[in-house]
Design a protein around this motif. Structure first.
Motif, PDB file in Angstrom:
ATOM      1  N   PRO A  89     -36.457  10.436  40.898  1.00  0.00           N
ATOM      2  CA  PRO A  89     -36.232  12.001  40.393  1.00  0.00           C
ATOM      3  C   PRO A  89     -34.986  11.857  39.486  1.00  0.00           C
ATOM      4  N   LEU A  90     -34.199  10.755  39.375  1.00  0.00           N
ATOM      5  CA  LEU A  90     -32.954  10.749  38.753  1.00  0.00           C
ATOM      6  C   LEU A  90     -33.240   9.951  37.177  1.00  0.00           C
ATOM      7  N   ASP A  91     -32.563  10.575  36.080  1.00  0.00           N
ATOM      8  CA  ASP A  91     -32.711   9.972  34.932  1.00  0.00           C
ATOM      9  C   ASP A  91     -31.549   8.786  34.980  1.00  0.00           C
ATOM     10  N   GLN A  92     -31.374   8.150  33.765  1.00  0.00           N
ATOM     11  CA  GLN A  92     -30.470   6.730  33.962  1.00  0.00           C
ATOM     12  C   GLN A  92     -29.269   7.471  33.954  1.00  0.00           C
ATOM     13  N   HIS A  93     -28.707   8.400  33.280  1.00  0.00           N
ATOM     14  CA  HIS A  93     -27.339   9.012  33.368  1.00  0.00           C
ATOM     15  C   HIS A  93     -26.971   9.274  34.953  1.00  0.00           C
ATOM     16  N   GLU A  94     -27.952   9.889  35.419  1.00  0.00           N
ATOM     17  CA  GLU A  94     -27.768  10.524  36.990  1.00  0.00           C
ATOM     18  C   GLU A  94     -27.577   9.081  37.955  1.00  0.00           C
ATOM     19  N   ARG A  95     -28.636   8.436  37.327  1.00  0.00           N
ATOM     20  CA  ARG A  95     -28.408   6.896  38.382  1.00  0.00           C
ATOM     21  C   ARG A  95     -26.806   6.172  38.130  1.00  0.00           C
ATOM     22  N   ALA A  96     -26.641   6.257  37.040  1.00  0.00           N
ATOM     23  CA  ALA A  96     -25.334   5.545  36.700  1.00  0.00           C
ATOM     24  C   ALA A  96     -24.249   6.398  37.394  1.00  0.00           C
ATOM     25  N   THR A  97     -24.236   7.733  37.358  1.00  0.00           N
ATOM     26  CA  THR A  97     -23.165   8.592  38.088  1.00  0.00           C
ATOM     27  C   THR A  97     -23.310   8.334  39.621  1.00  0.00           C
ATOM     28  N   LEU A  98     -24.452   8.423  40.038  1.00  0.00           N
ATOM     29  CA  LEU A  98     -24.593   8.176  41.597  1.00  0.00           C
ATOM     30  C   LEU A  98     -24.029   6.967  41.881  1.00  0.00           C
ATOM     31  N   HIS A  99     -24.153   5.826  41.133  1.00  0.00           N
ATOM     32  CA  HIS A  99     -23.740   4.549  41.558  1.00  0.00           C
ATOM     33  C   HIS A  99     -22.226   4.430  41.376  1.00  0.00           C
ATOM     34  N   ALA A 100     -21.742   5.299  40.388  1.00  0.00           N
ATOM     35  CA  ALA A 100     -20.017   5.101  40.430  1.00  0.00           C
ATOM     36  C   ALA A 100     -19.602   6.023  41.392  1.00  0.00           C
ATOM     37  N   LEU A 101     -20.271   6.997  41.752  1.00  0.00           N
ATOM     38  CA  LEU A 101     -19.773   7.654  42.906  1.00  0.00           C
ATOM     39  C   LEU A 101     -19.821   7.010  44.326  1.00  0.00           C
ATOM     40  N   LEU A 102     -20.671   6.215  44.694  1.00  0.00           N
ATOM     41  CA  LEU A 102     -21.023   5.727  45.822  1.00  0.00           C
ATOM     42  C   LEU A 102     -20.216   4.375  45.782  1.00  0.00           C
ATOM     43  N   THR A 103     -19.838   3.627  44.571  1.00  0.00           N
ATOM     44  CA  THR A 103     -19.040   2.469  44.460  1.00  0.00           C
ATOM     45  C   THR A 103     -17.534   2.940  44.898  1.00  0.00           C
ATOM     46  N   LYS A 104     -17.475   4.258  44.304  1.00  0.00           N
ATOM     47  CA  LYS A 104     -15.860   4.687  44.575  1.00  0.00           C
ATOM     48  C   LYS A 104     -15.557   4.963  46.042  1.00  0.00           C
ATOM     49  N   ILE A 105     -16.886   5.453  46.827  1.00  0.00           N
ATOM     50  CA  ILE A 105     -16.503   5.685  48.181  1.00  0.00           C
ATOM     51  C   ILE A 105     -16.610   4.261  48.936  1.00  0.00           C
ATOM     52  N   THR A 106     -17.335   3.404  48.697  1.00  0.00           N
ATOM     53  CA  THR A 106     -17.434   2.291  49.358  1.00  0.00           C
ATOM     54  C   THR A 106     -16.340   1.268  49.376  1.00  0.00           C
ATOM     55  N   ALA A 107     -15.534   1.442  47.907  1.00  0.00           N
ATOM     56  CA  ALA A 107     -14.554   0.616  47.755  1.00  0.00           C
ATOM     57  C   ALA A 107     -13.325   0.971  48.759  1.00  0.00           C
ATOM     58  N   VAL A 108     -13.163   2.148  49.623  1.00  0.00           N
ATOM     59  CA  VAL A 108     -12.239   2.156  50.639  1.00  0.00           C
ATOM     60  C   VAL A 108     -12.634   2.035  51.765  1.00  0.00           C
ATOM     61  N   LEU A 109     -14.173   1.779  52.032  1.00  0.00           N
ATOM     62  CA  LEU A 109     -14.429   1.433  53.462  1.00  0.00           C
ATOM     63  C   LEU A 109     -14.283  -0.067  53.912  1.00  0.00           C
ATOM     64  N   PRO A 110     -14.328  -0.191  55.062  1.00  0.00           N
ATOM     65  CA  PRO A 110     -14.397  -1.743  55.638  1.00  0.00           C
ATOM     66  C   PRO A 110     -15.576  -2.370  55.195  1.00  0.00           C
ATOM     67  N   GLN A 111     -15.567  -3.532  55.061  1.00  0.00           N
ATOM     68  CA  GLN A 111     -16.973  -4.120  54.430  1.00  0.00           C
ATOM     69  C   GLN A 111     -17.884  -4.678  55.595  1.00  0.00           C
ATOM     70  N   PRO A 112     -18.892  -4.295  55.305  1.00  0.00           N
ATOM     71  CA  PRO A 112     -19.977  -4.693  56.640  1.00  0.00           C
ATOM     72  C   PRO A 112     -20.264  -6.128  56.853  1.00  0.00           C
ATOM     73  N   THR A 113     -20.240  -6.517  57.795  1.00  0.00           N
ATOM     74  CA  THR A 113     -20.571  -7.826  58.228  1.00  0.00           C
ATOM     75  C   THR A 113     -21.960  -8.262  57.750  1.00  0.00           C
ATOM     76  N   ARG A 114     -21.887  -9.471  57.163  1.00  0.00           N
ATOM     77  CA  ARG A 114     -23.410  -9.722  56.438  1.00  0.00           C
ATOM     78  C   ARG A 114     -24.155 -10.471  57.864  1.00  0.00           C
ATOM     79  N   SER A 115     -25.607 -10.100  57.924  1.00  0.00           N
ATOM     80  CA  SER A 115     -26.246 -10.846  58.925  1.00  0.00           C
ATOM     81  C   SER A 115     -27.724 -11.108  58.549  1.00  0.00           C
TER      82      SER A 115
END
Length: 148
Positions: A122-148
Motif C-alpha cells: 500500500p505504500l509508494d516509494q517515498h512512503e517506504r523510505a519515510t517508514l524506513h527512516a523512522l524505524l531506523t531512528k527508533i531502533t537506533a536507540v534500542l538494545p540490539q537483539p541477540t542473533r539466533s
C-alpha cells in the motif's frame, strides 16, 4: 481496505500486527515443507554453518542438547541432515545439511522478501523510505537483539 479493530490503535499494536503477518507467512512456508519451526531454524543454521556440533546447535536454538538430539534424529530420518565424525575427535560428531535439506529450505529468504513486498504494497516509494527512516531512528536507540 481493512481498518484495524478497536484494540489495535497504538503504533506498537500496529507494529505487532505487521510482525504477526510476517510470522504467519513464514510459518505457512515452513508448514508447506512439513517442518516444525525448530527444524527449519536448525536446518537453516546448518546451511549457513556446516559442520556445527550439537552443543552449538543447542546454544543457538536456545534449547537443550537432548532436545537437539531428538530434533536431529527426525531430520536424519528424512535424509535432511547427517552427522559425521570429527576428523580431529572421533567421539565428536559434526552435523551437516544434506543436499536434500539444503534444497528443501532454499527460497525462504526470497519468500520473506515477497512477504515484505506484500505487506508494504500500500505504500509508494517515498512512503517506504519515510517508514524506513523512522524505524531506523527508533531502533537506533534500542538494545540490539541477540542473533539466533
Amino acid at each position: 481496505m481493512n481498518e484495524p479493530g478497536p484494540s489495535l490503535t497504538t503504533n506498537l499494536d500496529l507494529l505487532r500486527w505487521i510482525g504477526w503477518a510476517q510470522q504467519q507467512a513464514g510459518l505457512e512456508w515452513i508448514r508447506e515443507r512439513d517442518l516444525s519451526h525448530q527444524q527449519s531454524f536448525v536446518l537453516g543454521y546448518l546451511v549457513k554453518a556446516p559442520g556445527a556440533i550439537q552443543r552449538d546447535i543447542a546454544e543457538i536454538s536456545h534449547t537443550t542438547p537432548a532436545s537437539v538430539s531428538s530434533l536431529l534424529q527426525g531430520l536424519e530420518r528424512r535424509g535432511l541432515v547427517e552427522r559425521r565424525a570429527d576428523p580431529d575427535n572421533e567421539r565428536s560428531k559434526r552435523v551437516h545439511a544434506t543436499p536434500a535439506g539444503t534444497d528443501l529450505i532454499a527460497g525462504f529468504d526470497t519468500a520473506m522478501r515477497d512477504t515484505e513486498e506484500t505487506i508494504l504494497a500500500p505504500l509508494d516509494q517515498h512512503e517506504r523510505a519515510t517508514l524506513h527512516a523512522l524505524l531506523t531512528k527508533i531502533t537506533a536507540v534500542l538494545p540490539q537483539p541477540t542473533r539466533s
